[in-house]
Enzyme design. Structure first.
Site, short mmCIF file in Angstrom:
data_model
loop_
_atom_site.label_atom_id
_atom_site.label_comp_id
_atom_site.label_asym_id
_atom_site.label_seq_id
_atom_site.Cartn_x
_atom_site.Cartn_y
_atom_site.Cartn_z
N LYS A 454 14.69 -14.74 -8.13
CA LYS A 454 13.89 -15.85 -8.65
C LYS A 454 14.24 -16.19 -10.11
O LYS A 454 14.84 -15.37 -10.82
CB LYS A 454 12.41 -15.52 -8.50
N PHE A 501 -0.81 -22.07 -0.65
CA PHE A 501 -0.21 -21.53 -1.87
C PHE A 501 1.27 -21.91 -2.03
O PHE A 501 1.91 -21.53 -3.01
CB PHE A 501 -0.35 -20.00 -1.90
N ARG A 529 14.25 -4.85 2.72
CA ARG A 529 12.81 -4.89 2.54
C ARG A 529 12.31 -3.60 1.87
O ARG A 529 11.40 -3.62 1.05
CB ARG A 529 12.10 -5.12 3.88
N THR A 535 5.05 -6.77 -1.81
CA THR A 535 5.02 -8.10 -2.41
C THR A 535 4.38 -8.09 -3.79
O THR A 535 4.85 -8.75 -4.72
CB THR A 535 4.25 -9.07 -1.49
N ARG A 549 10.90 -4.88 -7.03
CA ARG A 549 9.68 -5.54 -7.47
C ARG A 549 8.87 -4.68 -8.42
O ARG A 549 8.21 -5.20 -9.33
CB ARG A 549 8.86 -5.94 -6.24
N ASN A 559 7.59 -12.14 -8.40
CA ASN A 559 7.88 -10.75 -8.01
C ASN A 559 9.38 -10.47 -7.87
O ASN A 559 9.80 -9.58 -7.15
CB ASN A 559 7.14 -10.39 -6.72
N HIS A 562 13.08 -12.24 -3.09
CA HIS A 562 12.56 -12.59 -1.77
C HIS A 562 13.64 -12.22 -0.76
O HIS A 562 14.83 -12.18 -1.09
CB HIS A 562 12.27 -14.10 -1.69
#
Length: 586
Positions: A454, A501, A529, A535, A549, A559, A562
């Site tokens: 991100k 959201f 994952r 999350t 994260r 976070n 993804h």
């Protein structure tokens, strides 16, 4: 007599310390064949030396000598050796050593050193200060043998450009390099600095578009590879043809076969090969010996200290009976022996897979019972990594049968874990490194996962995430940086774009460019994952403190990363985000 006279003219005889000292006054390169009095010089190499002498035509700076180790004090460490030894002296300094009559390697070494001398004489380069080799008796000091091994191998540096990484060509390029008879000794992925790009590409710095080129090379992730030629005693240009007994036959619809090697041509020049394959625009190659050594020091500062360790990846297998009864005991020994378990999985073998792995027993009376046993329940397949892993595993597990192991290696795992059900070794290991890679690809097929880093993640944090990705065994096969507008974000978050959201996610993504990637690894979705963590970063810090994260997340929205939830979602997202780069995969 004519032949003998020609040999004397080609190679000067050095048979005492005084002549050795005099020889060190030679200008340029002197190629020294160190021999034992009882066996004489290596005649197999004389054809190559004549060819080099005639083709290079540099009598003033290229000399060939034979030196008798028994009568020269300086060569005492090389006495009583069976294999040929070749030393390379430049202006009186021994700068390289090659063990064995490896004609391609000697040929390349001589040409590189002579080309250097030519450039120095023409004022095109400054003389490099070579490190002189210290002669150590390898029979009495183990480190001596290791210290010479670096000089037995010539390395190449290759940089796979950001454009190739972005468009998913990394795996293709690496596979072609390997299939051409080269070995990838080390690799790293990083965003190159401007200084590194200018140093590596100094030869094209005068081109008018060089500044644009520097910008492109620093715009994304590159792969840096250290490459060597496969160490085979074959002349260049020969083809290695698969064994007809193991050549693949047309499989039936329900048959799963372990792939066998294809015809492979060996190449002397990686640059030439890349040009022939039309890949040179995606991968830059440096083959000059001094430049390569310099860039190895920059990109892989620990390479020279670990190069001799030759970490090898192999596949091992615990047969069903052993897996059910003694799994933990075996795994404990494997780790105590210095192996790192990279991957493991339970698998029930098909009949065809069992027959392939048990081929060595096919003429035994119990072969059918063995195949029945191998397909009766789960085996444990392992990918192991260790220094000299292939040979060490073979010695650790012992011969194929219990009877043979009791006679030859009574301390082996074959004897320790013998089962009454069958008189065979309950452990399997790859017969060669090439077979290991085929078996690993078959039993641990790579899976793709889509990944997003991100906008709030800094460039420094990105580098740390890249390191975590690499340490976990992932390969970045595609990557690009982009500002994710709603249309593109919808392709990633298609499952939740109707949620209340989602507008908050779009706002976060609009703050700056994101990095979208395709990672490849066996069990990639599940492993990614796990590496991401929960999350919520606060929850991640409690439950998975080493996760991405936990380390780089700020909030549930910010976070850091993804990733795909399952393999179907992964392929859907990859096809949508990288559709233009990989139309054949859609």
């Amino acid at each position: 007599m004519a032949g003998k006279k020609r040999e004397i003219q080609l190679q000067t005889v050095i048979n005492n310390q005084s002549l050795w000292d005099e020889m060190l006054q030679n200008k340029g390169l002197t190629v020294i064949d160190v021999y034992q009095a009882w066996c004489g010089p290596c005649k197999a190499m004389q054809t190559l030396f004549r060819k080099l002498k005639n083709e290079l035509n540099e009598d003033e700076i290229l000399h060939f000598v034979v030196a008798e180790a028994d009568s020269i004090v300086t060569l005492q460490p090389f006495r009583d050796k069976c294999e040929p030894i070749f030393l390379f002296s430049v202006n009186g300094k021994i700068v390289a050593k090659i063990n064995g009559a490896n004609a391609p390697l000697v040929n390349k070494k001589v040409i590189n050193l002579i080309n250097e001398e030519r450039k120095i004489a023409a004022g095109e380069m400054v003389r490099h200060q070579h490190h002189e080799i210290a002669f150590i008796d390898s029979d009495t000091e183990d480190v001596g043998e290791a210290s010479h091994e670096n000089f037995d191998q010539l390395y190449i540096i290759a940089i796979i450009k950001p454009e190739a990484v972005n468009t998913g060509k990394t795996t293709e390029i690496k596979e072609k390099i390997i299939n051409a008879g080269f070995v990838i000794e080390a690799e790293d992925m990083r965003v190159l600095t401007e200084e590194q790009v200018r140093d590596f590409h100094s030869g094209i710095a005068d081109q008018p578009d060089f500044e644009d080129f520097v910008s492109l090379m620093t715009s994304g992730l590159s792969y840096i590879l250290v490459i060597s030629q496969r160490n085979e005693q074959e002349p260049p240009g020969e083809e290695t043809v698969p064994n007809p007994e193991t050549e693949p036959k047309e499989p039936s619809e329900d048959q799963h076969e372990i792939a066998t090697p294809s015809v492979m041509k060996k190449w002397d020049s990686l640059q030439e090969y890349m040009e022939r394959q039309h890949l040179s625009q995606f991968c830059d190659v440096e083959e000059n010996m001094d430049n390569v050594n310099n860039f190895i020091d920059i990109f892989f500062p620990d390479f020279k200290s670990i190069a001799n360790k030759k970490l090898e990846r192999i596949m091992a297998l615990l047969r069903p009976d052993l897996f059910q009864e003694k799994k933990e005991d075996v795994l404990s020994i494997i780790q105590d022996e210095g192996f790192k378990i990279l991957m493991q999985r339970q698998i029930v073998l098909s009949k065809e897979e069992a027959q392939t792995l048990c081929k060595e027993y096919e003429n035994e009376d119990y072969f059918e019972n063995l195949i029945e046993n191998m397909t009766s329940g789960p085996s444990l397949a392992l990918v192991l990594l260790r220094h000299n892993g292939l040979q060490h595993w073979k010695e650790l597990i012992g011969p194929n049968t219990v009877e043979g192991a009791k006679e030859c290696l009574p301390e082996s795992l074959c004897v320790l874990f013998a089962m009454e059900s069958l008189p065979i070794n309950q452990l399997y290991g790859s017969v060669s490194l090439e077979a290991a890679e085929r078996e690993i690809q078959h039993f641990f097929p790579p899976q793709k996962v889509f990944v997003l880093i991100k906008p709030h993640v800094t460039h420094e944090q990105r580098e740390k995430i890249f390191n975590l990705i690499k340490e976990d065994g992932f390969e970045i096969t595609q990557m690009k940086e982009m500002l994710l507008i709603k249309e593109q974000a919808d392709k990633i978050y298609f499952k939740i774009k109707q949620q209340y959201f989602y507008k908050d996610i779009l706002e976060i993504l609009s703050e700056g460019p994101s990095l979208v990637m395709v990672l490849t690894k066996w069990n990639a979705v599940s492993d990614w994952r796990r590496l991401m963590g929960p999350t919520n970063p606060d929850e991640a810090k409690l439950l998975s403190p080493d996760s991405i994260r936990a380390k780089f997340g700020i909030s549930v929205l910010k976070n850091a990363v993804h990733g795909s939830s399952n393999s179907y979602e992964a392929m859907e997202t990859i096809n949508r985000m990288f559709v233009s780069e990989n139309p054949e995969e859609n």
